[in-house]
Write a protein that holds these residues in place. Structure first.
Motif, PDB file in Angstrom:
ATOM      1  N   ILE A  92       0.932  44.836   7.923  1.00  0.00           N
ATOM      2  CA  ILE A  92       0.266  44.254   6.882  1.00  0.00           C
ATOM      3  C   ILE A  92      -0.041  45.267   5.788  1.00  0.00           C
ATOM      4  N   ARG A  93      -0.145  44.670   4.646  1.00  0.00           N
ATOM      5  CA  ARG A  93      -0.589  45.649   3.476  1.00  0.00           C
ATOM      6  C   ARG A  93      -1.853  44.841   2.785  1.00  0.00           C
ATOM      7  N   LEU A  94      -2.900  45.530   2.825  1.00  0.00           N
ATOM      8  CA  LEU A  94      -4.053  44.785   2.315  1.00  0.00           C
ATOM      9  C   LEU A  94      -4.409  45.547   0.755  1.00  0.00           C
ATOM     10  N   LEU A  95      -5.204  44.952  -0.266  1.00  0.00           N
ATOM     11  CA  LEU A  95      -6.000  45.417  -1.129  1.00  0.00           C
ATOM     12  C   LEU A  95      -7.294  45.046  -1.363  1.00  0.00           C
ATOM     13  N   VAL A  96      -8.186  45.918  -1.619  1.00  0.00           N
ATOM     14  CA  VAL A  96      -9.419  45.744  -1.750  1.00  0.00           C
ATOM     15  C   VAL A  96      -9.814  44.748  -2.632  1.00  0.00           C
ATOM     16  N   SER A  97      -8.700  44.545  -3.603  1.00  0.00           N
ATOM     17  CA  SER A  97      -9.066  43.508  -4.411  1.00  0.00           C
ATOM     18  C   SER A  97      -8.857  42.138  -4.060  1.00  0.00           C
ATOM     19  N   HIS A  98      -8.440  41.866  -3.063  1.00  0.00           N
ATOM     20  CA  HIS A  98      -7.971  40.539  -2.284  1.00  0.00           C
ATOM     21  C   HIS A  98      -8.968  40.428  -1.080  1.00  0.00           C
ATOM     22  N   PRO A  99      -9.238  39.002  -0.832  1.00  0.00           N
ATOM     23  CA  PRO A  99      -9.930  38.710   0.204  1.00  0.00           C
ATOM     24  C   PRO A  99      -9.125  39.220   1.787  1.00  0.00           C
ATOM     25  N   CYS A 100     -10.059  39.248   2.796  1.00  0.00           N
ATOM     26  CA  CYS A 100      -9.435  39.563   4.031  1.00  0.00           C
ATOM     27  C   CYS A 100      -8.471  38.281   4.682  1.00  0.00           C
ATOM     28  N   PRO A 101      -7.510  38.612   4.894  1.00  0.00           N
ATOM     29  CA  PRO A 101      -6.604  37.388   5.481  1.00  0.00           C
ATOM     30  C   PRO A 101      -7.579  36.586   6.692  1.00  0.00           C
ATOM     31  N   VAL A 102      -7.309  35.303   6.785  1.00  0.00           N
ATOM     32  CA  VAL A 102      -8.087  34.519   7.769  1.00  0.00           C
ATOM     33  C   VAL A 102      -7.834  34.756   9.142  1.00  0.00           C
ATOM     34  N   THR A 103      -6.401  35.061   9.341  1.00  0.00           N
ATOM     35  CA  THR A 103      -6.192  35.644  10.714  1.00  0.00           C
ATOM     36  C   THR A 103      -4.951  36.548  10.695  1.00  0.00           C
ATOM     37  N   LEU A 104      -4.957  37.390  11.476  1.00  0.00           N
ATOM     38  CA  LEU A 104      -3.830  38.559  11.478  1.00  0.00           C
ATOM     39  C   LEU A 104      -2.464  37.997  11.902  1.00  0.00           C
ATOM     40  N   GLY A 105      -2.343  36.778  12.905  1.00  0.00           N
ATOM     41  CA  GLY A 105      -1.261  36.163  13.018  1.00  0.00           C
ATOM     42  C   GLY A 105      -0.538  37.389  14.078  1.00  0.00           C
ATOM     43  N   ALA A 106       0.935  37.511  13.872  1.00  0.00           N
ATOM     44  CA  ALA A 106       1.700  38.521  14.640  1.00  0.00           C
ATOM     45  C   ALA A 106       1.654  39.827  14.037  1.00  0.00           C
ATOM     46  N   THR A 107       0.755  40.179  13.060  1.00  0.00           N
ATOM     47  CA  THR A 107       0.695  41.583  12.476  1.00  0.00           C
ATOM     48  C   THR A 107       0.207  42.532  13.727  1.00  0.00           C
ATOM     49  N   THR A 114     -13.019  54.518  -4.802  1.00  0.00           N
ATOM     50  CA  THR A 114     -13.748  53.739  -5.582  1.00  0.00           C
ATOM     51  C   THR A 114     -14.543  52.365  -5.116  1.00  0.00           C
ATOM     52  N   SER A 115     -13.938  52.010  -3.972  1.00  0.00           N
ATOM     53  CA  SER A 115     -14.574  50.880  -3.555  1.00  0.00           C
ATOM     54  C   SER A 115     -13.778  50.464  -1.978  1.00  0.00           C
ATOM     55  N   GLY A 116     -14.484  49.440  -1.346  1.00  0.00           N
ATOM     56  CA  GLY A 116     -13.963  49.351   0.128  1.00  0.00           C
ATOM     57  C   GLY A 116     -14.013  47.946   0.638  1.00  0.00           C
ATOM     58  N   LEU A 117     -13.229  47.795   1.777  1.00  0.00           N
ATOM     59  CA  LEU A 117     -13.481  46.389   2.396  1.00  0.00           C
ATOM     60  C   LEU A 117     -13.205  46.693   3.951  1.00  0.00           C
ATOM     61  N   SER A 176      -9.287  35.160  14.575  1.00  0.00           N
ATOM     62  CA  SER A 176      -9.910  34.791  13.494  1.00  0.00           C
ATOM     63  C   SER A 176     -10.706  35.831  12.705  1.00  0.00           C
ATOM     64  N   LEU A 177     -10.928  35.653  11.449  1.00  0.00           N
ATOM     65  CA  LEU A 177     -11.735  36.394  10.799  1.00  0.00           C
ATOM     66  C   LEU A 177     -13.246  35.995  10.975  1.00  0.00           C
ATOM     67  N   TYR A 178     -14.020  36.921  11.340  1.00  0.00           N
ATOM     68  CA  TYR A 178     -15.384  36.577  11.615  1.00  0.00           C
ATOM     69  C   TYR A 178     -16.395  37.193  10.562  1.00  0.00           C
ATOM     70  N   ASP A 179     -16.033  38.486   9.908  1.00  0.00           N
ATOM     71  CA  ASP A 179     -16.738  39.196   9.039  1.00  0.00           C
ATOM     72  C   ASP A 179     -15.989  39.883   7.923  1.00  0.00           C
ATOM     73  N   GLN A 180     -16.466  39.847   6.672  1.00  0.00           N
ATOM     74  CA  GLN A 180     -15.679  40.355   5.527  1.00  0.00           C
ATOM     75  C   GLN A 180     -16.684  41.004   4.658  1.00  0.00           C
ATOM     76  N   VAL A 181     -16.740  42.301   4.565  1.00  0.00           N
ATOM     77  CA  VAL A 181     -17.539  43.248   3.937  1.00  0.00           C
ATOM     78  C   VAL A 181     -16.970  44.008   2.893  1.00  0.00           C
ATOM     79  N   TRP A 182     -17.413  43.894   1.624  1.00  0.00           N
ATOM     80  CA  TRP A 182     -17.091  44.745   0.726  1.00  0.00           C
ATOM     81  C   TRP A 182     -18.126  45.840   0.477  1.00  0.00           C
ATOM     82  N   LEU A 183     -17.486  47.140   0.374  1.00  0.00           N
ATOM     83  CA  LEU A 183     -18.455  48.254   0.325  1.00  0.00           C
ATOM     84  C   LEU A 183     -18.903  48.782  -1.191  1.00  0.00           C
ATOM     85  N   THR A 184     -19.893  49.215  -1.271  1.00  0.00           N
ATOM     86  CA  THR A 184     -20.154  49.663  -2.707  1.00  0.00           C
ATOM     87  C   THR A 184     -19.425  50.969  -2.767  1.00  0.00           C
ATOM     88  N   PRO A 185     -19.507  51.419  -4.260  1.00  0.00           N
ATOM     89  CA  PRO A 185     -18.535  52.836  -4.096  1.00  0.00           C
ATOM     90  C   PRO A 185     -19.484  54.049  -3.283  1.00  0.00           C
TER      91      PRO A 185
END
Length: 208
Positions: free
Chosen positions: A56-71, A89-92, A112-121
């Motif tokens: 999988i390829r994620l970006l901090v600018s996008h929300p976490c996927p709700v599930t990882l499926g077969a990833t 500059t930031s994190g997720l 399933s996704l149970y937590d999503q946390v954006w990190l400060t710089p």
């Protein structure tokens, strides 16, 4: 998560995972023995990731996927032999429930996704600095592991003028952390089971 990585397959008690006997409790003596084993291999090449078929390829600018499926891993084109680059500059952080049937103990939908946390710089810089001190030496010998529920978290860092870096964190059993190229093993790795685990638990506590 129907498919698991070669690095994160669930095994029953008495079987082996990376030379680890699962469903054992950590003790100070065990951690010390693991540290000596890892230190002895400190000059070895990095432990390379293999067997990933659906990264999988994620970006901090996008929300976490709700599930990882077969990833079963992450993809970071052109990544170096270091787990992360410094000074993001930031994190997720994205935390996911174990697959069935292990999810039932925590009343979470499987995978399933149970937590999503954006990190400060400042948090992102701190976490990346800690990860940068974690050894990626390949484990050697035999290690006793706690229970493995095949659960996964994803950690993503954003950079100015450079691509984001994704990390795949197998967060139960003998934990591992990888960027799709090199991997770290928690047992005997003090900066992994110490400051890294502490920060993750502080900012995005595990529910498993």
């Amino acid at each position: 998560m129907a498919a698991a990585t070669a690095a994160s397959q669930h095994v029953e008690s008495g079987q082996r995972l990376y030379g680890c006997s699962v469903r054992r409790k950590w003790t100070p003596a065990l951690l010390a023995a693991c540290a000596l084993s890892l230190a002895a291999s400190g000059c070895s090449p990095p432990w390379l990731v293999g067997g990933v078929s659906s990264p999988i390829r994620l970006l901090v600018s996008h929300p976490c996927p709700v599930t990882l499926g077969a990833t079963d891993g992450v993809s970071n084109p052109g990544i170096s032999d270091e787990l992360v680059a410094p000074n993001p500059t930031s994190g997720l952080i994205c935390r996911y429930a174990p697959p069935s049937p292990f999810n039932e103990d925590w009343d979470l939908d499987p995978g399933s996704l149970y937590d999503q946390v954006w990190l400060t710089p400042s948090q992102a810089v701190h976490l990346a600095a800690v990860i940068g001190t974690i050894s990626t030496a390949a484990p050697t010998g035999t290690t006793a592991c706690p229970a493995d529920f095949d659960s996964t978290s994803l950690i993503v860092f954003a950079y100015a003028g450079a691509p984001d870096i994704d990390l795949w964190f197998h967060d139960t059993g003998c934990q591992t952390l990888d960027n799709g190229k090199v991997k770290a093993f928690e047992p005997g790795n003090p900066n992994f089971y110490g400051p890294f685990d502490s920060l993750i638990q502080q900012w995005a506590p595990s529910r498993t």
